[in-house]
Design an enzyme around this catalytic site. Structure first.
Site, PDB file in Angstrom:
ATOM      1  N   LYS A 154     -26.998 -14.857 -20.803  1.00  0.00           N
ATOM      2  CA  LYS A 154     -25.622 -15.795 -20.520  1.00  0.00           C
ATOM      3  C   LYS A 154     -25.978 -16.910 -19.709  1.00  0.00           C
ATOM      4  O   LYS A 154     -27.035 -16.844 -18.631  1.00  0.00           O
ATOM      5  CB  LYS A 154     -24.290 -15.073 -20.029  1.00  0.00           C
ATOM      6  CG  LYS A 154     -23.134 -15.777 -20.121  1.00  0.00           C
ATOM      7  CD  LYS A 154     -22.586 -15.495 -21.530  1.00  0.00           C
ATOM      8  CE  LYS A 154     -21.355 -16.291 -21.583  1.00  0.00           C
ATOM      9  NZ  LYS A 154     -20.657 -15.989 -22.948  1.00  0.00           N
ATOM     10  N   ASP A 194     -19.298 -21.547 -24.750  1.00  0.00           N
ATOM     11  CA  ASP A 194     -18.326 -20.592 -24.236  1.00  0.00           C
ATOM     12  C   ASP A 194     -17.268 -21.474 -23.660  1.00  0.00           C
ATOM     13  O   ASP A 194     -17.284 -22.536 -23.974  1.00  0.00           O
ATOM     14  CB  ASP A 194     -18.983 -19.494 -23.212  1.00  0.00           C
ATOM     15  CG  ASP A 194     -18.224 -18.437 -22.619  1.00  0.00           C
ATOM     16  OD1 ASP A 194     -17.980 -17.520 -23.493  1.00  0.00           O
ATOM     17  OD2 ASP A 194     -17.571 -18.627 -21.445  1.00  0.00           O
TER      18      ASP A 194
END
Ligand code: NDP
Ligand code: 2IT
Length: 481
Positions: A154, A194
């Site tokens: 991430k 995201d």
């Protein structure tokens, strides 16, 4: 160590395995202590990372029966809570008035035991190491559950795209990629979107990567269709969420047909969850942004949803405008407490939190129980606090953890990677069919694993254990490195 983790260990020790499960639980003090010690190391090392602690605790809380069955896997657990690599860098950029801003960029390469690092980039002022490590940790399990060969990662920045001009966003993305490019690659680490990173940002990021690296590869997913993107990727997280929730409801002979549905958020995940709920005959009644939520008792129909998509994706407006535009709609501002509002106090059958982490606390979960909800499926990552999950489960509400129910996005990113490698593109129907198949499988796997380990109906335990087992086998086979 919190009560929650200790609680499960005690439950497991006391209850033991049901006779039909076919293995012996041998959790003793030694095993309890080994798992507790992993958690204590995590909290002692990084005491200022509460979201990461929360995500780790939830997983450790599920693993006691697996460690009892395979005591050697405790070594895997010990390694898994530490990212393989953490990259932090400076992102300088100039605004339209010529002022310099310096943001922080990050990429957490968490685990590559089963494939290249894979996971989104988040641009939001709240981004820090705790948030990205929790998201990266969750991603490892989620990606494992998809059945595709993807490790977990991430990244992102504390940059706030809200209120920035298109040129500012472009300059920021170019500066961000001018450092990130050396750490990623189609066979190494493949970022995607995201919160705050959608098609526009992925386009700018991809353009800069292509220019600096001097190659055209599938290094990012969520790309535009004209340059290697996959059909259905924009829809995938929301659609996948509703496919998962449909399977979960079916275990109780329920369905979306005629069901009233609360959705939070109004971004990528929320929009396409809303669309799929409509496809399945449900009635979405709420949507939100960080300023407040709308409650439309008549239901958010296709026409209204198209209006929301235009508002959010093109005009970049606020949900408040929905209540001004359509008749009979209530608008309520968010509470001063970040991430919270009264949205969960509406009468609904199903709740789909699709905004951000920790948006449902124990009191809000209690409201859902009191207002007749029968199922909660997480579209966002960790939108329910640990205490909220406990309230829902204790009250017999079907509960799907995000790492299982929102895995459709990354799964379709995996399908985008496959299409890029093959240098071909599949049709909308082909991708949607594969996505649906993957979500049905994840549901089955989580459901059956929970049963096998003596926790029927506990999708949290089922997803954590099923995701973990694949990583553990791979890690052991490769030697713990
Ligand atoms: P978007 O940026 O498209 O939308 C985010 C939405 O959530 C917006 O409505 C936003 O409101 C709201 N929101 C964001 N932060 C907060 C906050 N702190 N408090 C209240 N509301 C907030 O993001 P996505 O839809 O892509 O992501 C939503 C969630 O789904 C995240 O948890 C993400 O990690 C998760 N997810 C996303 C996937 C994807 O493929 N995109 C895949 C799997 C999970 P506002 O505009 O006011 O900020
Ligand atoms: O949280 C997530 O799974 C995502 N943001 C999607 C990640 C991806 O690589 O598609």
């Amino acid at each position: 160590m919190t009560d929650c983790l200790l609680g499960t260990l005690k439950r497991v020790t006391k209850a033991g395995a049901p006779a039909q499960s076919g293995f012996n639980i041998i959790v003793g003090d030694q095993m309890d202590n080994a798992i507790k010690s992993v958690y204590e190391t995590v909290t002692a090392r990084d005491p200022d990372q509460p979201e990461f602690h929360q995500a780790v605790e939830e997983v450790l809380d599920s693993l006691a029966p697996v460690i009892s069955e395979y005591p050697e896997y405790i070594d895997v657990v010990q390694g898994m809570v530490e990212p393989e690599r953490v990259i932090q860098f400076r992102v300088p950029w100039y605004d339209d008035e010529g002022n310099l801003h310096v943001n922080r960029g990050f990429r957490i390469q968490f685990n590559s035991a089963i494939g290249p690092y894979k996971g989104g980039l988040r641009f939001h002022p709240s981004v820090n190491l705790s948030i990205l490590k929790f998201l990266g940790f969750e991603q490892v399990f989620k990606n494992s559950l998809t059945g595709l060969p993807m490790g977990g990662g991430k990244g992102g920045s504390d940059f706030n795209p809200k209120g920035k001009s298109d040129s500012e966003v472009k300059r920021f993305c170019q500066s961000f990629m001018s450092e990130l490019w050396r750490h990623i690659g189609a066979n190494l680490d493949v970022p995607a979107g995201d919160i705050g990173v959608g098609g526009r940002e992925i386009g700018y990021l991809f353009g800069m990567y292509r220019k600096i690296a001097n190659e055209f590869t599938g290094v990012l997913t969520g790309k535009g269709l004209s340059y290697g993107g996959s059909l259905i990727r924009p829809e995938a997280t929301g659609y996948g969420l509703v496919y998962f929730a449909r399977e979960m409801l079916a275990t109780k002979d329920k369905s979306f047909a005629g069901a009233t549905v609360a959705i939070s958020g109004s971004g990528n995940v929320a929009q396409f969850a809303c669309e799929k709920v409509l496809d399945l005959g449900g009635k979405p009644v709420t949507m939100s942004d960080s300023s407040g939520y709308i409650y439309d008792t008549a239901g958010i129909d296709r026409e209204k949803l198209a209006w929301v998509m235009d508002l959010k994706n093109n005009r970049r407006g606020r949900m408040k405008e929905y209540a001004e535009h359509f008749d009979g709609v209530e608008y309520t501002e968010s509470k001063p407490e970040p991430n919270h509002n009264e949205l969960w106090s509406t009468n609904v059958d199903v709740a789909l939190p699709c905004a951000t982490q920790n948006e449902i606390n124990a009191a809000e979960a209690q409201m859902l129980v009191e207002h007749g909800a029968i199922a909660v499926a997480e579209g966002a990552n960790m939108p329910c606090t640990a205490e909220a999950v406990e309230v829902l489960q204790e009250n017999g509400i079907l509960f799907a953890p995000g790492k299982a129910s929102n895995a459709g996005g990354v799964a379709t990113s995996g399908l985008e990677m496959s299409q890029n490698s093959l240098r071909m593109s599949w049709t909308r129907e082909e991708v949607d069919q594969k996505l649906e198949g993957i979500m049905v499988n994840i549901h089955k796997n989580a459901f059956e694993t929970a049963e096998r380990y003596g926790m029927p109906g506990n999708y949290v335990a089922g997803a954590n254990i099923a995701g973990f087992l694949k990583i553990a086998e791979s890690t052991m086979s490769q030697g713990i490195l």
